[in-house]
Each structure stands twice: as structure tokens, then as C-alpha cells.
Design a protein around this motif. Structure first.
Motif, PDB file in Angstrom:
ATOM      1  N   GLN A 250       0.719  -1.156  -0.079  1.00  0.00           N
ATOM      2  CA  GLN A 250       0.085  -0.006   0.168  1.00  0.00           C
ATOM      3  C   GLN A 250       0.836   1.159   0.090  1.00  0.00           C
ATOM      4  N   ASP A 251       0.322   2.386  -0.284  1.00  0.00           N
ATOM      5  CA  ASP A 251       0.965   3.704  -0.448  1.00  0.00           C
ATOM      6  C   ASP A 251      -0.162   4.718   0.062  1.00  0.00           C
ATOM      7  N   ALA A 252       0.116   5.169   1.140  1.00  0.00           N
ATOM      8  CA  ALA A 252      -1.292   5.899   2.000  1.00  0.00           C
ATOM      9  C   ALA A 252      -1.108   7.251   1.215  1.00  0.00           C
ATOM     10  N   ARG A 253      -0.555   7.828   0.260  1.00  0.00           N
ATOM     11  CA  ARG A 253      -0.487   8.887  -0.353  1.00  0.00           C
ATOM     12  C   ARG A 253      -1.835   9.069  -1.454  1.00  0.00           C
ATOM     13  N   PHE A 254      -2.474   7.478  -1.638  1.00  0.00           N
ATOM     14  CA  PHE A 254      -3.288   7.487  -2.695  1.00  0.00           C
ATOM     15  C   PHE A 254      -4.517   7.029  -2.110  1.00  0.00           C
ATOM     16  N   HIS A 255      -5.801   7.231  -2.687  1.00  0.00           N
ATOM     17  CA  HIS A 255      -7.139   6.837  -2.332  1.00  0.00           C
ATOM     18  C   HIS A 255      -7.748   6.248  -3.186  1.00  0.00           C
ATOM     19  N   PRO A 256      -8.059   5.034  -3.339  1.00  0.00           N
ATOM     20  CA  PRO A 256      -7.650   3.829  -2.184  1.00  0.00           C
ATOM     21  C   PRO A 256      -6.029   3.779  -2.235  1.00  0.00           C
ATOM     22  N   PRO A 257      -5.532   3.304  -1.144  1.00  0.00           N
ATOM     23  CA  PRO A 257      -4.154   3.298  -1.152  1.00  0.00           C
ATOM     24  C   PRO A 257      -3.513   1.862  -1.644  1.00  0.00           C
ATOM     25  N   THR A 258      -4.327   1.137  -2.238  1.00  0.00           N
ATOM     26  CA  THR A 258      -4.122  -0.311  -2.462  1.00  0.00           C
ATOM     27  C   THR A 258      -3.916  -0.427  -4.035  1.00  0.00           C
ATOM     28  N   LEU A 259      -3.592  -1.636  -4.536  1.00  0.00           N
ATOM     29  CA  LEU A 259      -3.261  -1.955  -5.828  1.00  0.00           C
ATOM     30  C   LEU A 259      -4.736  -2.392  -6.563  1.00  0.00           C
ATOM     31  N   SER A 260      -5.804  -2.389  -6.020  1.00  0.00           N
ATOM     32  CA  SER A 260      -7.177  -2.288  -6.783  1.00  0.00           C
ATOM     33  C   SER A 260      -6.886  -3.628  -7.728  1.00  0.00           C
ATOM     34  N   LEU A 261      -6.797  -4.629  -7.088  1.00  0.00           N
ATOM     35  CA  LEU A 261      -6.592  -5.953  -7.901  1.00  0.00           C
ATOM     36  C   LEU A 261      -7.884  -6.131  -8.266  1.00  0.00           C
ATOM     37  N   ASN A 262      -7.983  -6.318  -9.772  1.00  0.00           N
ATOM     38  CA  ASN A 262      -9.112  -6.646 -10.335  1.00  0.00           C
ATOM     39  C   ASN A 262      -9.086  -7.624 -11.340  1.00  0.00           C
ATOM     40  N   TYR A 263     -10.155  -8.736 -11.390  1.00  0.00           N
ATOM     41  CA  TYR A 263      -9.879  -9.988 -12.296  1.00  0.00           C
ATOM     42  C   TYR A 263     -11.242 -10.412 -12.631  1.00  0.00           C
ATOM     43  N   GLY A 264     -11.345 -11.447 -13.674  1.00  0.00           N
ATOM     44  CA  GLY A 264     -12.418 -12.189 -14.086  1.00  0.00           C
ATOM     45  C   GLY A 264     -12.017 -13.234 -14.776  1.00  0.00           C
ATOM     46  N   VAL A 265     -13.286 -13.809 -15.275  1.00  0.00           N
ATOM     47  CA  VAL A 265     -13.178 -15.292 -16.089  1.00  0.00           C
ATOM     48  C   VAL A 265     -14.069 -15.300 -17.079  1.00  0.00           C
ATOM     49  N   ARG A 266     -13.425 -15.540 -18.452  1.00  0.00           N
ATOM     50  CA  ARG A 266     -14.190 -15.742 -19.618  1.00  0.00           C
ATOM     51  C   ARG A 266     -13.993 -17.211 -20.216  1.00  0.00           C
ATOM     52  N   ASP A 267     -15.225 -17.759 -20.782  1.00  0.00           N
ATOM     53  CA  ASP A 267     -15.118 -18.941 -21.502  1.00  0.00           C
ATOM     54  C   ASP A 267     -15.797 -18.844 -22.881  1.00  0.00           C
ATOM     55  N   GLN A 268     -15.537 -19.730 -23.682  1.00  0.00           N
ATOM     56  CA  GLN A 268     -16.000 -19.630 -24.979  1.00  0.00           C
ATOM     57  C   GLN A 268     -17.342 -20.725 -25.136  1.00  0.00           C
ATOM     58  N   ALA A 269     -17.720 -21.074 -24.100  1.00  0.00           N
ATOM     59  CA  ALA A 269     -19.076 -22.005 -24.419  1.00  0.00           C
ATOM     60  C   ALA A 269     -20.113 -20.959 -24.833  1.00  0.00           C
ATOM     61  N   PRO A 270     -20.712 -21.570 -25.965  1.00  0.00           N
ATOM     62  CA  PRO A 270     -21.761 -20.719 -26.637  1.00  0.00           C
ATOM     63  C   PRO A 270     -23.097 -21.113 -25.693  1.00  0.00           C
ATOM     64  N   ALA A 271     -23.277 -22.107 -24.942  1.00  0.00           N
ATOM     65  CA  ALA A 271     -24.529 -22.389 -24.624  1.00  0.00           C
ATOM     66  C   ALA A 271     -24.361 -23.351 -23.239  1.00  0.00           C
ATOM     67  N   PHE A 272     -25.428 -23.463 -22.483  1.00  0.00           N
ATOM     68  CA  PHE A 272     -25.243 -24.068 -21.096  1.00  0.00           C
ATOM     69  C   PHE A 272     -24.888 -25.612 -21.481  1.00  0.00           C
ATOM     70  N   ASN A 273     -25.221 -26.210 -22.644  1.00  0.00           N
ATOM     71  CA  ASN A 273     -25.139 -27.577 -22.922  1.00  0.00           C
ATOM     72  C   ASN A 273     -23.826 -27.808 -23.474  1.00  0.00           C
TER      73      ASN A 273
END
Length: 417
Positions: A250-273
């Protein structure tokens, strides 16, 4: 309703639609014409983006008619102050805007400027065509006869797409050779509510890919690509918790002081089946001058590799920081009556234009109003932005600076034209 010059200019800019997915040629031509009318010599950098769309970066400079005679200031503090100003200032902006997928503001069209008593609505009003209009109007009010030091005007495309235009410009730095030699004081006109920002975060990303075998979900012959990314997701959760709780991240000079780790998941399935045959985990972190992403990325790569997955870094940008005690930063804070410079958690072209070392962010409008479906700028912010820009031009490039021409970091040489 009577409009000021800055308001008329902003209305014209808003109505030249320049979302990043289409060419910015029309708005670049508008800016080039205005700059040339103001006495700038302008070079264009034309390129095609990843989708083959034509884009334009602009680099302009207006030289003074007369350079001031060398004069010895009374004390050393004044020498340092004048030395930093002897080679003028630069204004940095971008001409692209984010798309309008839905517009809830007045007028029913994000690319039509709408004026109310206290606001101007339209895509780019805040980020950052309002800033451009404020600077162009300030330049109109700053005649060449008053100018003693050079003024640069840098305008990129694709800032909203991973700072793409600035990256193209940095790759061909001969277009910036004069400015790199002179090291002018650079004002990046992103919306800060007209407060001085001396440092902002960077952003670096990653992509982790799992390959499986796609089949109908009723079959047992498939290989679900999502299964292999589970260890990566567990590691991401642990790292996210760690970056939020341990001060080393962290770096207290920033608000928020964190790295703000952001992530997600993608797949290529076109349908539930359908069994997913490919799965991708993506993510990014907002780095700070004293906090790097390297350890996190190495740990993620180790987990991915041990699971048979592909780890790839996604090109981003480093943080930007000009020392808080830099004389130009302090002078600008005094000019806007700000006790101390601030920091920001977004990134700007300043991260990429690293050969230009002395940079701050300052512009009209507030970042909370940017990219919204009713984007606007307060009219008084636009007026104050023009007034502050004019003061900056006078102080760094005019007779208020009284800077001797031989005290700059390196001699100014004109290569534009």
C-alpha cells in the motif's frame, strides 16, 4: 444564451464525434486548424490502430518572437525557479472519447452539446474536450507578442484504449525531439477539479489461458477448460486479501491506497449444454510509484505454469510522479491556491511520455463526471480553467516568468516544420 469563446469551442468539439472505435481525423483537423491559426507549427503522426482504423496524433509548437536577454537573478532560489521556466511549457491532451452506448443526459444525443444555466452536457465535455477548449481559449488570449518561451501542444488518439496514441508517439520520439531537449513543464489537462496532481497510478495486466476440449455436455469425452483455472482463482483471492491488509502493498498517498487488484473469467462455451473448450482468467493491478506488481505476477505465473496454463502479461503503463517539492509543482500550487499537490488513482498519457520528465495533471471538471451516460462539465469550471491556463501561459512562457534564455536544461532547437 450568450456563450463564451471556450463554451463555443467546447460545443464544436463535442459535436465532432470521436469515440475511440472510429477515426479521430475530423477532430484532429479541427485542432490543427485552430493551432495553426494561433501561430503553431504542427506535425501529424498518422497510424492505423489494431482494427485498421486511421488515427492521428498532433505535436505542435509555437516559438516566441523574441527571447529574453540573459539576466542574473538576485538569489539562487530564483535561479532554480527561472531555469525550469526558461524552456516554456507543454499542454498534453487526447482527442478521443469513450463511446455512447446509452445517453440519459438532456438532448437525447451525447454528441450534441446542451447548455443549462450551470452545465454543459455532451460526450467529452469533462474528459477531456472541456480542458482542450479552455486551453485553446487561453491561447487566444495570450498573443505571440507577449510570449518569451516556447509552448508545445501535444494531442494523442486512443488514450481511452490503453493509452494507444501516446505509445505510438513515444515509439517515434523524433516528433518530440524539441520538447525532450528542452524539458518544458508539462500540464496534462485531464479533469482534476483544477487541483494540481503530481503523481498517479499505473496499470499492468495479465491473461491466463486454459485449453480444454469442447463437446456436448451429455458426453464424457470433453475436457472442461475452467477446471484447471481453479487454483489460479484461489491464488487471486489470497493475493487480493493480502494487498488489502498488508501495508507493504500500500501507499497511503493514494485513495484507495491499494493496488486495486481486479480480475474476471471468460470462457467460449456458446450455451449451457457445451463444455467450455477454452477458459481465460484476466486481471490488472493499479501500481504506485513505490509499489510494484512484480511479486504478484511472478506468483501467479508460478501457479499457472504448474497447472499447465499459459501466463501472458498485458501491456500497460507505469505510475507517474514528479517530486512533491519540485519548484514548478510548488509554483503551480501557489497559482491555484492549493496547499499541497494531490495524487490520482487513474493513469494518463504522462505514464507513457516518460522522456518528458516534469509533468503534472491539472484540468477543469471532476473525474466522477467522466464516462457517464450524462457527462457534463460545470460552466464555472470551464471559465476557471481558461483563466488558470492563461495564468500558466503568462507565468511559464510570458513576461511574468522573466526567465533568462540560457538557463534551461538543454538548448532549445526547432525541428518542427
Amino acid at each position: 444564451m450568450k456563450l463564451t469563446d471556450a463554451e463555443r469551442t467546447l460545443a464544436e468539439l463535442i459535436e465532432i464525434a470521436s469515440p475511440s472505435f472510429q477515426t479521430n481525423e475530423p477532430v484532429a483537423q479541427f485542432l490543427q486548424s485552430r493551432l495553426e491559426r494561433l501561430g503553431f507549427r504542427v506535425q501529424r503522426q498518422q497510424y492505423r490502430d489494431e482494427r485498421g482504423v486511421e488515427k492521428v496524433n498532433l505535436v505542435g509548437v509555437r516559438e516566441p518572437k523574441h527571447r529574453p536577454a540573459s539576466a542574473a537573478p538576485a538569489d539562487t532560489g530564483a535561479v532554480q525557479d527561472l531555469a525550469s521556466r526558461a524552456n516554456g511549457m507543454a499542454y498534453s491532451c487526447h482527442s478521443d472519447v469513450v463511446p455512447v452506448k446509452r445517453w440519459s443526459g438532456p438532448g437525447g444525443d451525447g454528441f450534441r452539446a446542451v447548455f443549462t444555466e450551470d452545465r454543459i452536457y455532451g460526450r467529452g465535455a469533462c474528459d477531456m474536450k472541456g480542458s482542450i477548449a479552455a486551453m485553446l481559449s487561453a491561447l487566444e488570449a495570450f498573443p505571440l507578442e507577449q510570449q518569451l518561451h516556447p509552448i508545445w501542444f501535444l494531442c494523442t488518439a486512443d488514450e481511452e484504449v490503453n493509452l494507444g496514441g501516446a505509445k505510438r508517439l513515444a515509439e517515434h520520439s523524433e516528433l518530440l525531439a524539441d520538447a525532450i531537449d528542452a524539458q518544458p513543464f508539462i500540464v496534462i489537462g485531464e479533469p482534476t477539479g483544477l487541483q494540481v496532481v503530481h503523481a498517479h497510478k499505473g496499470m499492468h495486466g495479465f491473461r491466463i489461458v486454459s485449453e480444454g476440449r469442447s463437446v456436448h455436455s451429455s458426453s464424457d469425452r470433453g475436457l472442461n477448460a475452467t477446471r484447471a483455472v481453479v487454483p489460479v482463482l484461489k491464488k487471486l483471492l489470497a493475493l487480493e486479501d493480502e494487498t488489502k491488509t498488508r501495508t507493504q502493498w500500500q501507499d497511503a498517498r493514494f485513495h484507495p491506497p491499494t493496488l486495486s487488484l481486479n480480475y474476471g473469467v471468460r470462457d467460449q462455451a456458446p450455451a449451457f449444454n457445451v463444455v467450455p473448450g477454452r477458459c481465460e482468467v484476466w486481471g490488472n493491478v493499479r501500481t504506485m510509484p513505490e509499489v510494484s506488481q512484480e511479486v504478484i505476477f511472478r506468483e501467479l505465473e508460478a501457479v499457472a505454469t504448474s497447472s499447465g496454463l499459459t501466463f501472458e502479461r498485458v501491456d500497460g503503463c507505469d505510475p507517474m510522479e514528479t517530486p512533491v517539492d519540485d519548484e514548478d509543482v510548488r509554483s503551480l500550487c501557489r497559482l491555484v491556491e492549493q496547499a499541497a499537490p494531490d495524487t490520482a488513482c487513474y493513469a494518463t498519457d504522462g505514464s507513457i511520455l516518460s522522456d518528458l520528465r516534469r509533468k503534472v495533471v491539472l484540468g477543469p471538471g471532476h473525474i466522477a463526471q467522466a464516462h457517464t451516460d450524462d457527462e457534463y462539465i460545470h460552466r464555472d469550471q470551464l471559465a476557471k480553467g481558461q483563466a488558470i491556463n492563461l495564468k500558466i501561459l503568462k507565468q511559464w512562457c510570458g513576461d511574468e516568468s522573466h526567465g533568462p534564455s540560457d538557463l534551461g536544461p538543454q538548448p532549445y532547437r526547432n525541428r518542427i516544420g
